[in-house]
Design a protein around this motif. Structure first.
Motif: not given
Length: 652
Positions: A562-563, A619
């Protein structure tokens, strides 16, 4: 903003005649929910089992709903004990008609019934939401002996139809479900809008006509085995059965709206808050003087924003429709405080005085992103979006107006990388908040390690963190208490034996993304393992990654990275006199769709050893079938991070 902070698994109505166990205990009422009746497949890997759950949403009109819930859950061990606590949300626009509960022993005997005096009433303000007049009725039926079963039932009457129920019978990991039912009864002229996700095969809405004027929708699931969160996978709540519901038409304290499009929801919000941006003449004069002579558009916005930060503070004061309708800008000017809507509206008015147009934007803060394909009220926060009009290329400034220290234009992990609903005179429009990439989210570390002949060492480490990488350290860096800073940092250091000799932080808040630089001194007893004439050193000081655990069976969920981030580590090892490298790890270079990694050790002319490690991760998301390849990528990184240097003593 109304959040139904409740368990989504509830016991079925007694009228359905589905109670487990029919034999009566001698001298008492028939047993309920005997643990022996639970199938073995539902006990496996579970801390609790939903025995029966029934939830009904009755839509009385466009402006009123009644939610009725019954839920029974068997608590198998201490890790499942939180399921024996119930919280029922209410606020200025809703009320709890009743909350009842009972606890039963493993054999189904009634242990106790909840007393009215045992039901608490607490505030549920979260410090940032659109509405924070929320309160909760709370009950606790935890028992000292496992297993046991609790049964709760309650009813909530609401005059806020912005929110319909979300049904998620298995919202948590290691929770199994024996049976759960959800139904919605709604007038024919107010058809239900709903979205199904991850329902078991063959499960779908059963729609029937109760009468010419009333429609019934119903869902039911049975025998859902417990599941676990998987490494680098989505939260369990994102992959288990859920039905989202929403109205086609709603009414809140006389304010009527429709919910079929984002444009309609945005228009309702705009009209609700129109005309509340007037400022006192004295404030207008201050702002004009503040930006006088400043021709750069971004600089004008920064001056206004920093003035706002210096002259206002956040406080939650909204009630009822005030959860969505802002306090007038004149009120903030007079008091110096406001909630997220009021401060955003105030900043928008200040910028308007400075000749700059901004728009409120609804966003879901500190949670997963909204479901853009299903227009509904999913937001809990408001920020300000300012499109630049004079920029050579399209650009936008985003402002968090509730934070007195937030760097200009930085949204952080709180509201960054999300969708937001821009509120304009023409209605709502879906936009994206700032996306923070690996180029923004950086951690760059330079360490000098001075090793002695006995294997102990001292280290001086300078770490520069930017973007999302600095978010967790921002509060730590702002602390004035050095002892607290050291304690907090020590919890993050992957070292078995160390002491912190020095620690300081500096912050750059005027960079495009904020930067925190940490200067750290460490004492490292026994850092190297000494055996005879040899010393074994792991040059990766603070950045070791572990391999992922082996999977049992087939992977259930996709991979969520996600990051995005970029890590760069350089470690200079100052070798003690009389030692030289006997063996250096082979260089490692990995390039995959999951990310890129490299590490190498080089002997320098001055006798030091230089370790350089680089890791860049995107990501992105991958299907579950890619998990073996991802495991292999992580395993190879872990092996490289553990690689050792062998030093040989030459003067023995």
């Amino acid at each position: 903003m109304v959040f139904y902070l409740k368990h989504t698994c509830h016991a079925a109505l007694l009228a359905l005649g589905l109670l487990a166990g029919s034999h009566a205990l001698a001298g008492g009422p028939p047993p309920k929910y005997p643990v022996a009746d639970i199938p073995g497949s539902l006990r496996e890997n579970a801390h609790a089992v939903v025995r029966l759950s029934d939830e009904t949403l009755l839509v009385k009109s466009a402006g009123r709903t009644i939610e009725t819930v019954r839920r029974a859950i068997t608590i198998l061990d201490e890790a499942g004990a939180h399921h024996a606590q119930e919280l029922v949300y209410y606020d200025q626009l809703s009320s709890v008609s009743y909350l009842r509960g009972s606890a039963y022993a493993a054999d189904g005997r009634l242990l106790r019934t909840l007393k009215a005096s045992e039901i608490g009433d607490i505030s549920l303000s979260d410090g940032f939401s659109l509405a924070s007049d929320g309160r909760g009725r709370v009950a606790d039926l935890r028992q000292p002996v496992y297993p046991y079963t609790v049964e709760f039932e309650y009813e909530v009457n609401s005059t806020n139809t912005l929110f319909y129920s979300t049904w998620q019978p298995q919202a948590q990991e290691q929770l199994s479900v024996e049976q759960a039912t959800f139904r919605v009864l709604t007038p024919t002229e107010l058809p239900l809008r709903y979205q199904e996700r991850d329902l078991p095969a063959g499960t779908a809405a059963a729609r029937t006509s109760v009468s010419a004027a009333l429609q019934r929708y119903e869902w039911q699931v049975r025998n859902l085995a417990a599941v676990e969160q998987e490494p680098d996978g989505p939260p369990v709540g994102e992959t288990t059965p859920v039905v989202f519901t929403a109205p086609t038409q709603f009414e809140v304290q006389g304010h009527v709206g429709t919910f079929t499009t984002w444009q309609a929801l945005g228009l309702w919000n705009y009209q609700l808050n129109a005309g509340r941006d007037e400022l006192p003449p004295a404030v207008q004069e201050k702002i004009r003087a503040l930006v006088q002579g400043e021709t750069d558009e971004r600089a004008r916005i920064r001056k206004v924003y920093e003035w706002l930060q210096a002259n206002t503070r956040y406080i939650s004061v909204q009630l009822g429709i005030g959860g969505w309708q802002t306090y007038p800008a004149t009120s903030v000017a007079a008091t110096g405080y406001g909630d997220c809507k009021a401060l955003t509206n105030y900043c928008q008015a200040l910028l308007k005085t400075a000749g700059i147009t901004g728009y409120s934007a609804l966003v879901r803060a500190n949670k997963e992103d909204i479901r853009t394909e299903f227009p509904s009220q999913q937001f809990n926060h408001v920020v300000l979006c300012v499109p630049l009009q004079k920029s050579a290329k399209p650009d936008t400034v985003w402002l968090e107006c509730t934070n007195q220290t937030n760097p200009f234009g930085y949204m952080s992990s709180f509201t960054g990388n999300r969708h937001a609903l821009l509120v304009t005179p023409q209605g709502g429009r879906m936009v994206r908040t700032p996306q923070y990439t690996a180029a923004d989210n950086r951690r760059e570390r330079l360490a000098d390690v001075y090793l002695d002949a006995q294997g102990s060492a001292t280290a001086t480490i300078r770490t520069r963190r930017s973007g999302l990488e600095q978010d967790d350290y921002e509060g730590m860096a702002g602390s004035r208490n050095l002892a607290d800073q050291k304690k907090a940092l020590a919890e993050h250091l992957p070292l078995a034996n160390f002491s912190i000799s020095k620690l300081s932080y500096t912050q750059d808040r005027r960079a495009a993304v904020p930067v925190i630089t940490e200067t750290l001194g460490l004492t490292l007893p026994g850092w190297a393992s000494v055996s005879g004439r040899r010393a074994f050193v792991t040059p990766n000081l603070l950045s070791r990654w572990h391999a992922l655990p082996a999977t049992v069976g087939e992977r259930r969920t996709p991979i969520w990275l996600e990051n995005a981030f970029s890590y760069a580590d350089t470690v200079r090892i100052h070798v003690p006199a009389g030692f030289k490298p006997e063996n250096l790890p082979a260089p490692v270079q990995l390039s995959t769709a999951f990310g890129t990694y490299s590490s190498q050790v080089q002997a320098q002319a001055d006798g030091t050893l230089l370790y350089v490690r680089r890791l860049l991760m995107p990501r992105t998301r991958f299907p579950r079938t890619e998990y073996p390849a991802y495991q292999d990528f992580r395993r190879r990184i872990s092996a490289a991070d553990k690689a050792q240097i062998v030093l040989l003593k030459t003067d023995a």
